[in-house]
Write an enzyme that holds these catalytic residues in place. Structure first.
Site, PDB file in Angstrom:
ATOM      1  N   LYS A  17      31.692  49.933  47.037  1.00 49.48           N
ATOM      2  CA  LYS A  17      31.130  48.890  46.975  1.00 49.48           C
ATOM      3  C   LYS A  17      29.575  49.317  46.313  1.00 49.48           C
ATOM      4  O   LYS A  17      28.715  50.147  46.489  1.00 49.48           O
ATOM      5  CB  LYS A  17      31.493  48.377  48.415  1.00 49.48           C
ATOM      6  CG  LYS A  17      30.713  47.069  48.451  1.00 49.48           C
ATOM      7  CD  LYS A  17      32.024  46.052  48.289  1.00 49.48           C
ATOM      8  CE  LYS A  17      31.514  43.939  48.120  1.00 49.48           C
ATOM      9  NZ  LYS A  17      33.218  43.310  47.939  1.00 49.48           N
TER      10      LYS A  17
ATOM     11  N   GLN B 176      36.991  48.650  51.168  1.00 54.10           N
ATOM     12  CA  GLN B 176      38.077  48.857  49.481  1.00 54.10           C
ATOM     13  C   GLN B 176      38.799  49.282  49.348  1.00 54.10           C
ATOM     14  O   GLN B 176      40.132  49.293  48.527  1.00 54.10           O
ATOM     15  CB  GLN B 176      36.270  48.088  48.622  1.00 54.10           C
ATOM     16  CG  GLN B 176      37.371  47.805  47.186  1.00 54.10           C
ATOM     17  CD  GLN B 176      37.096  46.012  47.366  1.00 54.10           C
ATOM     18  OE1 GLN B 176      36.041  45.432  48.202  1.00 54.10           O
ATOM     19  NE2 GLN B 176      38.613  45.855  46.369  1.00 54.10           N
TER      20      GLN B 176
ATOM     21  N   GLY C 267      31.984  41.328  41.430  1.00 53.05           N
ATOM     22  CA  GLY C 267      31.257  40.231  42.450  1.00 53.05           C
ATOM     23  C   GLY C 267      31.613  39.782  44.403  1.00 53.05           C
ATOM     24  O   GLY C 267      32.131  40.704  44.467  1.00 53.05           O
ATOM     25  N   ASP C 268      30.480  39.540  44.960  1.00 54.01           N
ATOM     26  CA  ASP C 268      30.648  39.825  45.698  1.00 54.01           C
ATOM     27  C   ASP C 268      29.799  38.741  46.296  1.00 54.01           C
ATOM     28  O   ASP C 268      29.052  37.510  44.952  1.00 54.01           O
ATOM     29  CB  ASP C 268      30.968  40.710  46.607  1.00 54.01           C
ATOM     30  CG  ASP C 268      31.160  41.326  48.808  1.00 54.01           C
ATOM     31  OD1 ASP C 268      32.385  41.020  48.439  1.00 54.01           O
ATOM     32  OD2 ASP C 268      30.690  40.611  49.216  1.00 54.01           O
TER      33      ASP C 268
ATOM     34  N   SER D 249      41.082  41.310  38.928  1.00 60.28           N
ATOM     35  CA  SER D 249      39.586  42.057  38.473  1.00 60.28           C
ATOM     36  C   SER D 249      40.622  43.665  37.572  1.00 60.28           C
ATOM     37  O   SER D 249      40.408  43.545  36.246  1.00 60.28           O
ATOM     38  CB  SER D 249      38.580  42.714  39.483  1.00 60.28           C
ATOM     39  OG  SER D 249      38.169  41.573  39.632  1.00 60.28           O
TER      40      SER D 249
ATOM     41  N   LYS E 205      36.492  51.375  42.669  1.00 61.14           N
ATOM     42  CA  LYS E 205      36.598  48.967  41.944  1.00 61.14           C
ATOM     43  C   LYS E 205      36.249  48.728  43.462  1.00 61.14           C
ATOM     44  O   LYS E 205      36.070  49.089  44.162  1.00 61.14           O
ATOM     45  CB  LYS E 205      38.318  49.121  41.429  1.00 61.14           C
ATOM     46  CG  LYS E 205      38.509  47.724  41.199  1.00 61.14           C
ATOM     47  CD  LYS E 205      38.453  47.212  39.573  1.00 61.14           C
ATOM     48  CE  LYS E 205      37.141  46.109  39.347  1.00 61.14           C
ATOM     49  NZ  LYS E 205      36.504  45.155  39.222  1.00 61.14           N
TER      50      LYS E 205
HETATM   51  P1  NDP Z   1      29.563  33.641  47.931  1.00 61.00           P
HETATM   52  O1  NDP Z   1      28.552  34.258  47.948  1.00 61.00           O
HETATM   53  O2  NDP Z   1      30.039  32.685  47.480  1.00 61.00           O
HETATM   54  O3  NDP Z   1      29.291  32.798  49.054  1.00 61.00           O
HETATM   55  C1  NDP Z   1      29.159  33.381  50.473  1.00 61.00           C
HETATM   56  C2  NDP Z   1      29.635  32.494  51.386  1.00 61.00           C
HETATM   57  O4  NDP Z   1      29.834  32.339  52.989  1.00 61.00           O
HETATM   58  C3  NDP Z   1      28.087  31.082  51.345  1.00 61.00           C
HETATM   59  O5  NDP Z   1      28.465  30.099  51.881  1.00 61.00           O
HETATM   60  C4  NDP Z   1      27.425  31.407  52.308  1.00 61.00           C
HETATM   61  O6  NDP Z   1      26.862  30.981  53.324  1.00 61.00           O
HETATM   62  C5  NDP Z   1      28.372  31.849  53.642  1.00 61.00           C
HETATM   63  N1  NDP Z   1      27.860  33.408  54.256  1.00 61.00           N
HETATM   64  C6  NDP Z   1      26.959  34.188  53.618  1.00 61.00           C
HETATM   65  N2  NDP Z   1      26.381  35.176  54.537  1.00 61.00           N
HETATM   66  C7  NDP Z   1      26.479  34.508  55.767  1.00 61.00           C
HETATM   67  C8  NDP Z   1      26.151  34.217  57.073  1.00 61.00           C
HETATM   68  N3  NDP Z   1      25.646  36.028  57.785  1.00 61.00           N
HETATM   69  N4  NDP Z   1      26.279  33.646  57.820  1.00 61.00           N
HETATM   70  C9  NDP Z   1      26.975  32.753  57.996  1.00 61.00           C
HETATM   71  N5  NDP Z   1      27.415  32.171  56.208  1.00 61.00           N
HETATM   72  C10 NDP Z   1      27.240  33.181  55.587  1.00 61.00           C
HETATM   73  O7  NDP Z   1      30.979  34.971  48.596  1.00 61.00           O
HETATM   74  P2  NDP Z   1      32.029  35.348  48.573  1.00 61.00           P
HETATM   75  O8  NDP Z   1      33.255  33.534  48.867  1.00 61.00           O
HETATM   76  O9  NDP Z   1      32.563  35.737  46.935  1.00 61.00           O
HETATM   77  O10 NDP Z   1      32.868  36.281  50.002  1.00 61.00           O
HETATM   78  C11 NDP Z   1      32.787  35.697  50.658  1.00 61.00           C
HETATM   79  C12 NDP Z   1      33.570  36.997  51.654  1.00 61.00           C
HETATM   80  O11 NDP Z   1      34.170  36.614  51.130  1.00 61.00           O
HETATM   81  C13 NDP Z   1      32.976  38.096  51.911  1.00 61.00           C
HETATM   82  O12 NDP Z   1      32.557  38.505  52.905  1.00 61.00           O
HETATM   83  C14 NDP Z   1      33.498  38.978  50.520  1.00 61.00           C
HETATM   84  O13 NDP Z   1      33.425  40.050  50.883  1.00 61.00           O
HETATM   85  C15 NDP Z   1      34.996  38.264  50.649  1.00 61.00           C
HETATM   86  N6  NDP Z   1      34.911  38.728  49.120  1.00 61.00           N
HETATM   87  C16 NDP Z   1      34.909  38.090  48.461  1.00 61.00           C
HETATM   88  C17 NDP Z   1      35.839  38.603  46.926  1.00 61.00           C
HETATM   89  C18 NDP Z   1      35.475  37.663  45.908  1.00 61.00           C
HETATM   90  O14 NDP Z   1      36.520  37.843  44.479  1.00 61.00           O
HETATM   91  N7  NDP Z   1      34.776  37.456  45.631  1.00 61.00           N
HETATM   92  C19 NDP Z   1      37.224  38.931  46.789  1.00 61.00           C
HETATM   93  C20 NDP Z   1      37.746  39.476  48.933  1.00 61.00           C
HETATM   94  C21 NDP Z   1      36.732  39.157  49.253  1.00 61.00           C
HETATM   95  P3  NDP Z   1      25.697  30.770  52.151  1.00 61.00           P
HETATM   96  O15 NDP Z   1      25.021  30.138  51.307  1.00 61.00           O
HETATM   97  O16 NDP Z   1      24.326  29.555  53.432  1.00 61.00           O
HETATM   98  O17 NDP Z   1      24.723  32.009  52.493  1.00 61.00           O
HETATM   99  O1  2IT Z   2      35.789  42.625  48.881  1.00 62.38           O
HETATM  100  C1  2IT Z   2      36.616  42.080  47.154  1.00 62.38           C
HETATM  101  O2  2IT Z   2      36.994  42.549  47.063  1.00 62.38           O
HETATM  102  C2  2IT Z   2      35.061  42.206  46.111  1.00 62.38           C
HETATM  103  N1  2IT Z   2      34.465  41.467  46.071  1.00 62.38           N
HETATM  104  C3  2IT Z   2      36.206  41.797  44.781  1.00 62.38           C
HETATM  105  C4  2IT Z   2      36.024  43.357  43.862  1.00 62.38           C
HETATM  106  C5  2IT Z   2      36.212  43.021  42.646  1.00 62.38           C
HETATM  107  O3  2IT Z   2      36.668  44.082  42.342  1.00 62.38           O
HETATM  108  O4  2IT Z   2      36.731  42.188  41.660  1.00 62.38           O
END
Ligand code: NDP
Ligand code: 2IT
Length: 446
Positions: free
Chosen positions: A128, A113, A167-168, A378, A92
């Site tokens: 992933k 993860q 998503g991520d 999730s 997952k």
């Molecule tokens: P989004 O795509 O929704 O947002 C990502 C954000 O981070 C944007 O503001 C983006 O800016 C910025 N960003 C991405 N890459 C870079 C970079 N190289 N340098 C600077 N800024 C950057 O992603 P999420 O919010 O879903 O994910 C954010 C983090 O959280 C990741 O590490 C992800 O793995 C983690 N995560 C996400 C989960 C989820 O449920 N979505 C769960 C657990 C962890 P820009 O638009 O300019 O690219």
């Molecule tokens: O990093 C993370 O935990 C995620 N991007 C969410 C994974 C999920 O299966 O909801």
């Protein structure tokens, strides 16, 4: 530092085998350093080949993603799914669409993860995936066509009893919708394999908010442990995507003032606290850049090409990407009086910055614990899909809070038990590891 001979030797082998998998080596090193007390206490574990097995993904799927852009050009991206470990449940984990995606990043995320999913207490293993596709500047049609092509290969490797993507970075509700449509078309199944679905077709209430909210519930537990609350805290957040926006929303609801948010171009500082209606309109509706916030909100300042860690804050919550907070940032935060750092993104803090925080009394949480609320929700989405019965927002949110509280309790108690009180890095890694270790040993060499 790695002192345990078994773990040190294994790390050296990995480094020799894959010297350019920097992110993967980084997470393995952090984890191995944390696990040393376990291996020091139970040296016989080394004879089981447990870690040799655990550092290797059970399977890596690497595939071509051909698609045609709006001008009629054929484009090709690389698609990945790393099915890391299924000892405690199906693989997952999310899918990331970002030009930086490569095998090292996929492997680091899949490895992290496994620990995170174990910490949730739910029966989910770790995986992933993603692609080196850049969604920025693509038309709606190009996004759809790419998602369909990506799923045309991925569908044969996933399923509700095998592997559940979500998503991520770069993959949100829109992309999951397109991928779900294609999955359903190819398999004929209407099931919970993909999570983060739209609310009208099997998505869970509170999944969109869950990661960010969960980060703040975890921060609340950290503060409570110190006899404190979120009230009136100045919070610096990085990122402005799914995790950052809902972390900012919950922090604000809990009485804190969020003073920064960012994207890959720069950050905004808003002394009076981020106006989330404006932020959501720019980022979630218009898919714009963060600089636009300063054009719309009086008093807000935009800093091009900079990260927010130079601002004075009580709490720092990185929510953008890996290695976005380095040793210089860590020194500045500590100098400015920041005492709590809660990771929202996966591995945002470099190893030397992590060590600096721990050595300087910063109460520091690794993402695999504090951002586990997303994947936990999730898993709740899959439960609702299986029983064909949706839960209310309040019910999901209540369960999420309970899960984050349990994770914190488990982590803090584990740190204490292994002689490192308040070391949440060690506590998270050991607590996540124990369940997987027991399952792997019980299932024999496989
Ligand atoms: P989004 O795509 O929704 O947002 C990502 C954000 O981070 C944007 O503001 C983006 O800016 C910025 N960003 C991405 N890459 C870079 C970079 N190289 N340098 C600077 N800024 C950057 O992603 P999420 O919010 O879903 O994910 C954010 C983090 O959280 C990741 O590490 C992800 O793995 C983690 N995560 C996400 C989960 C989820 O449920 N979505 C769960 C657990 C962890 P820009 O638009 O300019 O690219
Ligand atoms: O990093 C993370 O935990 C995620 N991007 C969410 C994974 C999920 O299966 O909801």
């Amino acid at each position: 530092m790695l002192t345990n001979a078994y773990l040190k030797g294994l790390y050296a082998d990995l480094e020799a085998k894959d010297p350019y998998q920097f992110e993967f080596l980084q997470t393995v090193k952090e984890v191995f350093e944390s696990l040393q007390p376990v291996f020091d206490q139970e040296p016989e574990l080394a004879k089981t080949g447990l870690m040799e097995r655990f550092v290797e993904p059970e399977r890596v799927i690497l595939f071509r993603v051909p698609w045609v852009d709006d001008q009629g050009n054929v484009r090709v991206n690389r698609g990945y799914r790393v099915q890391h470990n299924s000892s405690i449940g199906i693989y997952k984990g999310g899918l990331r669409f970002h030009p930086s995606v490569n095998l090292s990043i996929m492997k680091f995320l899949a490895f992290e993860q496994c620990f995170k999913n174990s910490l949730t207490g739910l029966p989910i293993g770790g995986g992933k995936g993603g692609a080196d596709f850049d969604p920025k500047g693509k038309s709606e049609n190009e996004i759809m066509v790419f998602c369909q092509s990506f799923m045309t290969e991925l569908y044969r490797h996933i399923g509700q009893f095998t592997d559940g993507p979500a998503g991520d970075i770069g993959v949100g509700g829109r992309e999951i919708g397109y991928m779900f449509g294609q999955y359903k078309r190819l398999t004929g199944y209407y099931d919970g394999t993909l999570t983060g679905k739209g609310l009208s077709f099997g998505g869970s209430l509170a999944r969109t908010e869950a990661t960010g909210y969960g980060v703040c519930y975890y921060a609340q537990e950290m503060l409570r442990h110190k006899g404190d609350t979120m009230d009136n805290k100045k919070v610096a957040i990085s990122g402005s995507g799914n995790v950052a926006i809902f972390a900012a929303e919950k922090a604000t609801q809990l009485g804190a003032k969020v003073i920064t948010m960012s994207d890959s171009n720069g950050y905004i500082y808003d002394e009076s606290g981020i106006d989330l209606d404006v932020m959501k309109d720019i980022k979630l509706v218009k898919r714009g850049r963060i600089s636009e916030y300063a054009d719309q909100v009086a008093g807000a300042v935009y800093h091009e090409g900079k990260r927010p860690w130079g601002e004075v804050c009580d709490l720092a919550i990185p929510c953008a990407t890996q290695n976005e907070l380095d040793i210089e940032d860590a020194k500045t935060l500590v100098e400015n009086g920041c005492r709590i750092v809660v990771e929202g993104s996966n591995m945002p803090t470099t190893l030397d910055a992590t060590e600096f925080f721990l050595a300087n009394g910063v109460f520091f949480s690794v993402g695999k614990a504090s951002n586990a609320g997303g994947v936990a929700t999730s898993a709740m989405e899959m439960s609702q899909n299986s029983i064909r019965m949706p839960w209310s927002f309040e019910e999901v949110d209540q369960r999420l809070q309970g899960i984050m509280q349990n994770i914190f309790r488990n982590v803090i108690e584990t740190a204490e038990r292994y002689g490192a009180p308040e070391n949440l890095v060690l506590g998270s890694n050991i607590a996540g590891f124990i369940k997987i270790k027991d399952a792997m040993l019980a299932q024999g060499v496989c």
